[in-house]
Design a protein around this motif. Structure first.
Motif, PDB file in Angstrom:
ATOM      1  N   ASP A  27       0.916  -1.226  -0.019  1.00  0.00           N
ATOM      2  CA  ASP A  27      -0.077   0.090   0.042  1.00  0.00           C
ATOM      3  C   ASP A  27       0.766   1.403  -0.079  1.00  0.00           C
ATOM      4  N   TYR A  28       1.890   1.267   0.606  1.00  0.00           N
ATOM      5  CA  TYR A  28       2.887   2.429   0.820  1.00  0.00           C
ATOM      6  C   TYR A  28       3.392   2.857  -0.476  1.00  0.00           C
ATOM      7  N   ALA A  29       3.853   1.739  -1.109  1.00  0.00           N
ATOM      8  CA  ALA A  29       4.529   1.867  -2.582  1.00  0.00           C
ATOM      9  C   ALA A  29       3.516   2.565  -3.490  1.00  0.00           C
ATOM     10  N   LYS A  30       2.277   2.037  -3.417  1.00  0.00           N
ATOM     11  CA  LYS A  30       1.241   2.328  -4.195  1.00  0.00           C
ATOM     12  C   LYS A  30       0.780   3.923  -4.310  1.00  0.00           C
ATOM     13  N   TYR A  31       0.546   4.282  -2.918  1.00  0.00           N
ATOM     14  CA  TYR A  31       0.323   5.627  -2.555  1.00  0.00           C
ATOM     15  C   TYR A  31       1.616   6.481  -2.928  1.00  0.00           C
ATOM     16  N   VAL A  32       2.936   6.171  -2.931  1.00  0.00           N
ATOM     17  CA  VAL A  32       3.804   6.926  -3.239  1.00  0.00           C
ATOM     18  C   VAL A  32       3.629   7.330  -4.622  1.00  0.00           C
ATOM     19  N   ALA A  33       3.564   6.275  -5.454  1.00  0.00           N
ATOM     20  CA  ALA A  33       3.305   6.385  -7.003  1.00  0.00           C
ATOM     21  C   ALA A  33       2.057   7.094  -7.207  1.00  0.00           C
ATOM     22  N   HIS A  34       1.039   7.010  -6.482  1.00  0.00           N
ATOM     23  CA  HIS A  34      -0.122   7.634  -6.664  1.00  0.00           C
ATOM     24  C   HIS A  34       0.203   9.178  -6.676  1.00  0.00           C
ATOM     25  N   LEU A  35       0.994   9.709  -5.417  1.00  0.00           N
ATOM     26  CA  LEU A  35       1.262  10.969  -5.171  1.00  0.00           C
ATOM     27  C   LEU A  35       2.110  11.649  -6.258  1.00  0.00           C
ATOM     28  N   ARG A  36       3.129  10.807  -6.787  1.00  0.00           N
ATOM     29  CA  ARG A  36       3.902  11.185  -7.705  1.00  0.00           C
ATOM     30  C   ARG A  36       3.374  11.372  -8.987  1.00  0.00           C
ATOM     31  N   ALA A  37       2.452  10.851  -9.251  1.00  0.00           N
ATOM     32  CA  ALA A  37       1.669  10.674 -10.706  1.00  0.00           C
ATOM     33  C   ALA A  37       0.835  12.001 -10.818  1.00  0.00           C
ATOM     34  N   HIS A  38      -0.027  11.851  -9.513  1.00  0.00           N
ATOM     35  CA  HIS A  38      -1.165  13.110  -9.663  1.00  0.00           C
ATOM     36  C   HIS A  38      -1.011  14.125  -8.733  1.00  0.00           C
ATOM     37  N   HIS A  39      -0.070  14.084  -7.762  1.00  0.00           N
ATOM     38  CA  HIS A  39       0.096  15.211  -6.950  1.00  0.00           C
ATOM     39  C   HIS A  39       1.582  15.705  -6.749  1.00  0.00           C
ATOM     40  N   PRO A  40       2.339  15.843  -7.898  1.00  0.00           N
ATOM     41  CA  PRO A  40       3.707  15.992  -7.843  1.00  0.00           C
ATOM     42  C   PRO A  40       4.455  17.244  -6.646  1.00  0.00           C
ATOM     43  N   ASP A  41       3.225  17.914  -6.444  1.00  0.00           N
ATOM     44  CA  ASP A  41       3.922  19.203  -5.629  1.00  0.00           C
ATOM     45  C   ASP A  41       3.720  18.753  -4.003  1.00  0.00           C
ATOM     46  N   ARG A  42       2.961  17.882  -3.540  1.00  0.00           N
ATOM     47  CA  ARG A  42       2.793  17.505  -2.501  1.00  0.00           C
ATOM     48  C   ARG A  42       4.040  16.609  -1.877  1.00  0.00           C
ATOM     49  N   GLU A  43       4.452  16.696  -0.730  1.00  0.00           N
ATOM     50  CA  GLU A  43       5.585  16.058  -0.052  1.00  0.00           C
ATOM     51  C   GLU A  43       5.142  14.737   0.165  1.00  0.00           C
ATOM     52  N   VAL A  44       5.943  13.922  -0.102  1.00  0.00           N
ATOM     53  CA  VAL A  44       5.688  12.559   0.106  1.00  0.00           C
ATOM     54  C   VAL A  44       6.043  11.896   1.589  1.00  0.00           C
TER      55      VAL A  44
END
Length: 67
Positions: A27-44
């Motif tokens: 789940d964490y890896a999927k969440y990080v991939a989602h953040l980078r793809a859809h919310h690149p400005d948000r901090e991981v």
């Protein structure tokens, strides 16, 4: 015997993948991939922060859990 060994190894990997998905190991890896793809400005968040927030959300909104 090589063919049977490959089939056995493939089955073990598939079961391992399924259990990992069921338990949320990926789940964490999927969440990080989602953040980078859809919310690149948000901090991981770190993995520890991710799980802490997820468990807090589950405790606040238990949904269909029995306990």
């Amino acid at each position: 015997m090589t063919r049977a060994w490959r089939a056995t190894c493939s089955a073990v990997r598939s079961v391992g993948w399924y259990l990992g998905e069921l338990m949320g190991d990926h789940d964490y890896a999927k969440y990080v991939a989602h953040l980078r793809a859809h919310h690149p400005d948000r901090e991981v968040p770190t993995e520890k922060e991710f799980w802490r927030a997820r468990w807090a959300a589950q405790d606040a909104n238990p949904g269909a859990r029995c306990c």
